[in-house]
Design an enzyme around this catalytic site. Structure first.
Site, PDB file in Angstrom:
ATOM      1  N   SER A 259      23.165 -30.037 -29.969  1.00 41.70           N
ATOM      2  CA  SER A 259      24.277 -29.087 -29.805  1.00 41.70           C
ATOM      3  C   SER A 259      24.960 -29.236 -28.447  1.00 41.70           C
ATOM      4  CB  SER A 259      23.756 -27.655 -29.958  1.00 41.70           C
ATOM      5  OG  SER A 259      23.329 -27.452 -31.280  1.00 41.70           O
TER       6      SER A 259
ATOM      7  N   ILE B 112      17.360 -23.111 -31.935  1.00 40.64           N
ATOM      8  CA  ILE B 112      16.340 -22.168 -32.415  1.00 40.64           C
ATOM      9  C   ILE B 112      15.408 -21.781 -31.278  1.00 40.64           C
ATOM     10  CG2 ILE B 112      14.473 -21.842 -34.080  1.00 40.64           C
ATOM     11  CD1 ILE B 112      16.001 -23.804 -35.914  1.00 40.64           C
TER      12      ILE B 112
ATOM     13  N   GLU C  41      11.589 -22.689 -30.832  1.00 42.02           N
ATOM     14  CA  GLU C  41      11.226 -24.084 -30.622  1.00 42.02           C
ATOM     15  C   GLU C  41      11.702 -24.630 -29.291  1.00 42.02           C
ATOM     16  OE1 GLU C  41      12.492 -26.294 -34.030  1.00 42.02           O
ATOM     17  OE2 GLU C  41      11.418 -24.958 -35.387  1.00 42.02           O
ATOM     18  N   THR C  42      12.329 -23.802 -28.481  1.00 41.23           N
ATOM     19  CA  THR C  42      12.798 -24.342 -27.206  1.00 41.23           C
ATOM     20  C   THR C  42      12.900 -23.278 -26.121  1.00 41.23           C
ATOM     21  OG1 THR C  42      14.636 -25.371 -26.056  1.00 41.23           O
ATOM     22  CG2 THR C  42      15.195 -24.211 -28.080  1.00 41.23           C
TER      23      THR C  42
ATOM     24  N   HIS D 120      14.622 -23.936 -23.658  1.00 43.30           N
ATOM     25  CA  HIS D 120      15.972 -24.180 -23.155  1.00 43.30           C
ATOM     26  C   HIS D 120      17.007 -23.373 -23.931  1.00 43.30           C
ATOM     27  CE1 HIS D 120      13.889 -27.458 -21.337  1.00 43.30           C
ATOM     28  NE2 HIS D 120      14.964 -28.083 -20.930  1.00 43.30           N
TER      29      HIS D 120
ATOM     30  N   ARG E 270      20.827 -18.505 -43.064  1.00 44.07           N
ATOM     31  CA  ARG E 270      22.268 -18.506 -42.779  1.00 44.07           C
ATOM     32  C   ARG E 270      22.936 -19.842 -43.096  1.00 44.07           C
ATOM     33  NH1 ARG E 270      20.213 -15.331 -38.310  1.00 44.07           N
ATOM     34  NH2 ARG E 270      21.140 -13.247 -38.426  1.00 44.07           N
TER      35      ARG E 270
HETATM   36  N1  RBF Z   1      19.588 -29.242 -29.556  1.00 44.99           N
HETATM   37  C1  RBF Z   1      19.901 -28.440 -30.599  1.00 44.99           C
HETATM   38  O1  RBF Z   1      20.959 -28.634 -31.226  1.00 44.99           O
HETATM   39  N2  RBF Z   1      19.066 -27.435 -30.988  1.00 44.99           N
HETATM   40  C2  RBF Z   1      17.912 -27.156 -30.338  1.00 44.99           C
HETATM   41  O2  RBF Z   1      17.201 -26.222 -30.757  1.00 44.99           O
HETATM   42  C3  RBF Z   1      17.571 -27.965 -29.218  1.00 44.99           C
HETATM   43  N3  RBF Z   1      16.431 -27.737 -28.529  1.00 44.99           N
HETATM   44  C4  RBF Z   1      16.158 -28.488 -27.421  1.00 44.99           C
HETATM   45  C5  RBF Z   1      15.012 -28.228 -26.654  1.00 44.99           C
HETATM   46  C6  RBF Z   1      14.738 -28.962 -25.517  1.00 44.99           C
HETATM   47  C7  RBF Z   1      13.500 -28.628 -24.719  1.00 44.99           C
HETATM   48  C8  RBF Z   1      15.631 -29.995 -25.127  1.00 44.99           C
HETATM   49  C9  RBF Z   1      15.370 -30.799 -23.870  1.00 44.99           C
HETATM   50  C10 RBF Z   1      16.738 -30.274 -25.882  1.00 44.99           C
HETATM   51  C11 RBF Z   1      17.012 -29.551 -27.033  1.00 44.99           C
HETATM   52  N4  RBF Z   1      18.139 -29.827 -27.806  1.00 44.99           N
HETATM   53  C12 RBF Z   1      18.439 -29.027 -28.874  1.00 44.99           C
HETATM   54  C13 RBF Z   1      18.951 -31.031 -27.563  1.00 44.99           C
HETATM   55  C14 RBF Z   1      20.149 -30.809 -26.666  1.00 44.99           C
HETATM   56  O3  RBF Z   1      21.189 -30.172 -27.397  1.00 44.99           O
HETATM   57  C15 RBF Z   1      20.660 -32.169 -26.165  1.00 44.99           C
HETATM   58  O4  RBF Z   1      20.856 -33.026 -27.259  1.00 44.99           O
HETATM   59  C16 RBF Z   1      19.685 -32.838 -25.193  1.00 44.99           C
HETATM   60  O5  RBF Z   1      19.294 -31.956 -24.190  1.00 44.99           O
HETATM   61  C17 RBF Z   1      20.317 -34.094 -24.559  1.00 44.99           C
HETATM   62  O6  RBF Z   1      21.463 -33.733 -23.803  1.00 44.99           O
END
Ligand code: RBF
Length: 160
Positions: free
Chosen positions: A61, A87, A90-91, A93, A132
């Site tokens: 995203s 979500i 799961e993160t 971040h 959703r």
């Molecule tokens: N991208 C998503 O679209 N959805 C997520 O839930 C998501 N969780 C992430 C969790 C972590 C710990 C990291 C480092 C990245 C995550 N990303 C997620 C990816 C993020 O959008 C992006 O592609 C990367 O950080 C590379 O720039």
């Protein structure tokens, strides 16, 4: 959700010429693919030509912002949908990514004449996102295709 546009338009005539873009993030692929499918099918149902729907993919995203910026700058489209699923369960971040993406997309909306429709789910857990994206709470992709069409018509009503 019901839409009641506050302006008038000749729907089939306009829509058949519209060009729409869809950018899909591959993170949580099962969810984002369902959102894309919902949006695509809604476009077709409302009379958008298959050849006027353009697809791009990005890894996550976070990359939607960069891709949307470049596409708005270089492509002639009437509206763009950005699709992702962030979500929380799961993160760690979650907040950073959600904030960066929503702010980034808002900035792009102000920078270009192309409406960018926000179809990024930000849920507590995967169950909510599944609900959703074609589950018991409908499909946000379908709603976003309606929004994209309404905004394309709105844009056209200003420029014509
Ligand atoms: N991208 C998503 O679209 N959805 C997520 O839930 C998501 N969780 C992430 C969790 C972590 C710990 C990291 C480092 C990245 C995550 N990303 C997620 C990816 C993020 O959008 C992006 O592609 C990367 O950080 C590379 O720039």
């Amino acid at each position: 959700m019901k839409f009641s546009p506050s302006y008038t338009h000749k729907e089939p005539l306009d829509i058949v010429h519209f060009r729409f873009g869809i950018i899909t993030a591959s993170w949580n692929y099962d969810i984002t693919e369902n959102l894309k499918k919902g949006a695509y099918e809604k476009f077709i149902t409302r009379g958008v030509r298959e050849g006027n729907i353009f697809h791009w993919k990005v890894p996550g995203s976070f990359e939607l912002v960069y891709a949307a910026d470049k596409i708005c700058k270089t492509h002639s489209i009437d509206a763009l949908i950005v699709i992702g699923a962030v979500i929380k369960g799961e993160t760690h971040h979650f907040e950073y990514i959600s904030q960066a993406v929503s702010q980034g997309i808002k900035d792009i909306n102000l920078r270009y004449d192309v409406p960018v429709i926000f179809c990024v789910l930000t849920d507590e857990n995967k169950r909510q996102s599944l609900d959703r994206s074609g589950g018991k709470k409908g499909n946000k992709g379908v709603e976003c295709a309606d929004t994209a069409i309404e905004m394309a018509l709105f844009r056209r009503s200003l420029f014509l």
